[in-house]
Write an enzyme that holds these catalytic residues in place. Structure first.
Site, PDB file in Angstrom:
ATOM      1  CG  HIS A   1      -2.221 -30.050 -23.022  1.00  0.00           C
ATOM      2  ND1 HIS A   1      -2.730 -29.504 -21.890  1.00  0.00           N
ATOM      3  CD2 HIS A   1      -3.799 -29.872 -23.394  1.00  0.00           C
ATOM      4  CE1 HIS A   1      -3.473 -28.596 -21.600  1.00  0.00           C
ATOM      5  NE2 HIS A   1      -4.634 -28.437 -22.381  1.00  0.00           N
TER       6      HIS A   1
ATOM      7  CD  GLU B   1      -2.571 -28.754 -18.711  1.00  0.00           C
ATOM      8  OE1 GLU B   1      -3.659 -29.769 -18.702  1.00  0.00           O
ATOM      9  OE2 GLU B   1      -3.180 -27.712 -18.314  1.00  0.00           O
TER      10      GLU B   1
ATOM     11  CB  SER C   1      -9.564 -18.165 -20.554  1.00  0.00           C
ATOM     12  OG  SER C   1      -8.822 -18.965 -19.765  1.00  0.00           O
TER      13      SER C   1
HETATM   14  P1  13P Z   1      -9.108 -23.848 -20.121  1.00  0.00           P
HETATM   15  O1  13P Z   1     -10.464 -23.610 -21.145  1.00  0.00           O
HETATM   16  O2  13P Z   1      -9.330 -24.488 -18.815  1.00  0.00           O
HETATM   17  O3  13P Z   1      -9.052 -22.218 -20.115  1.00  0.00           O
HETATM   18  O4  13P Z   1      -8.263 -24.989 -20.820  1.00  0.00           O
HETATM   19  C1  13P Z   1      -8.296 -25.524 -22.241  1.00  0.00           C
HETATM   20  C2  13P Z   1      -7.211 -26.130 -22.295  1.00  0.00           C
HETATM   21  O5  13P Z   1      -5.781 -26.558 -21.656  1.00  0.00           O
HETATM   22  C3  13P Z   1      -7.992 -27.364 -23.406  1.00  0.00           C
HETATM   23  O6  13P Z   1      -7.328 -27.998 -23.590  1.00  0.00           O
END
Ligand code: 13P
Length: 259
Positions: free
Chosen positions: A102, A104, A220
């Site tokens: 991911h 992140e 999103s």
């Molecule tokens: P959002 O839907 O909050 O933009 O996050 C997307 C995401 O990173 C799913 O792994």
């Protein structure tokens, strides 16, 4: 060949195991309210490690039509790796899916395509399905080099996997600039990259793997935009962050096909 769409809610670092019980129960009720049909789409929740056992007991005990999985895994097998969770532990909890790479994890934990490739191999070795995440940051998008950038990530994260393995896994295209920002890629943006990923899989591993691999869009996604995104020919699902924390909203996303 029909690919079963996968709508997966990535809870990220939200909801403790008590809250998880409530959210999964409400999700099951909402899916029933919307006449969820598991032949049309697959629903999954990707939860923090501390929630997995609770979610497993609830889903198995009540036979809920929801798959579940983990958000990360160690590249190592059992051993002296303080703080890590290995793939065997996740398999023992009957996780179906594990997200790897991911954005992140790439951003805050220095994960490279090589590490993500190693994690995906561990997930496969223990009989689970990796959801391998790729996607470009805003600078790359502004430069207009997002397609070659993402395809280079694909080459790295799929290295050494067989056609059969790649055909069975899931790739999530998540443009970093669209994550948690409310800034959603247009359906055409999502199709451009998801289509290019499928062509690359075909070049690397053949037409059969390309026809089978499921490619999700993430960033999103909400019930108000999921229908147009899912209408794209190479988008086989969504990886949903914020909107997946609201069970009624996530149930509307999962049952997008009825709208
Ligand atoms: P959002 O839907 O909050 O933009 O996050 C997307 C995401 O990173 C799913 O792994």
């Amino acid at each position: 060949m029909a690919r079963l769409p996968l709508l997966a809610g990535n809870w990220k670092m939200n909801l403790d195991h008590v809250e998880a019980t409530g959210v999964v129960q409400k999700l099951a009720w909402s899916l029933a309210d919307y006449h969820y049909d598991k032949e049309k789409a697959e629903a999954a929740v990707i939860v923090p490690f501390t929630d997995i056992r609770t979610v497993q007991l609830l889903i198995e005990g009540d036979k809920l039509p929801i798959a579940y999985g983990a958000q990360d895994v160690s590249v190592h097998d059992a051993g002296a790796y303080t703080g890590e969770v290995d793939a065997q532990m996740l398999a023992k909890l009957s996780c179906a899916y594990v997200t790897v790479g991911h954005s992140e994890r790439r951003e805050y934990h220095g994960e490279t395509d090589e590490i993500i490739n190693a994690k995906a191999k561990k997930v496969i070795e223990y009989g689970m399905t990796p959801i391998i995440c790729v996607g470009e940051k805003l600078e790359i998008r502004r430069e207009g080099t997002h397609v070659p950038f993402v395809l280079a990530q694909i080459d790295g994260v799929l290295a050494g996997l067989t056609a059969e393995q790649v055909g069975a896994l899931v790739i999530a295209y998540e443009p970093v600039w669209a994550i948690g920002t409310g800034e959603v890629a247009t359906p055409a943006d999502a199709q451009e990259v998801c289509g290019a990923i499928r062509v690359r899989v075909s070049e690397l591993l053949g037409a059969d793997a390309a026809a089978k691999v499921r490619i999700q869009y993430g960033g999103s996604v909400k019930s108000s935009n999921v229908v147009d995104i899912m209408a794209q020919p190479d988008v086989d699902g969504a990886l949903v962050g914020g909107a997946a924390l609201d069970p009624a909203e996530f149930a509307r996303i999962v049952t997008y096909y009825a709208r």
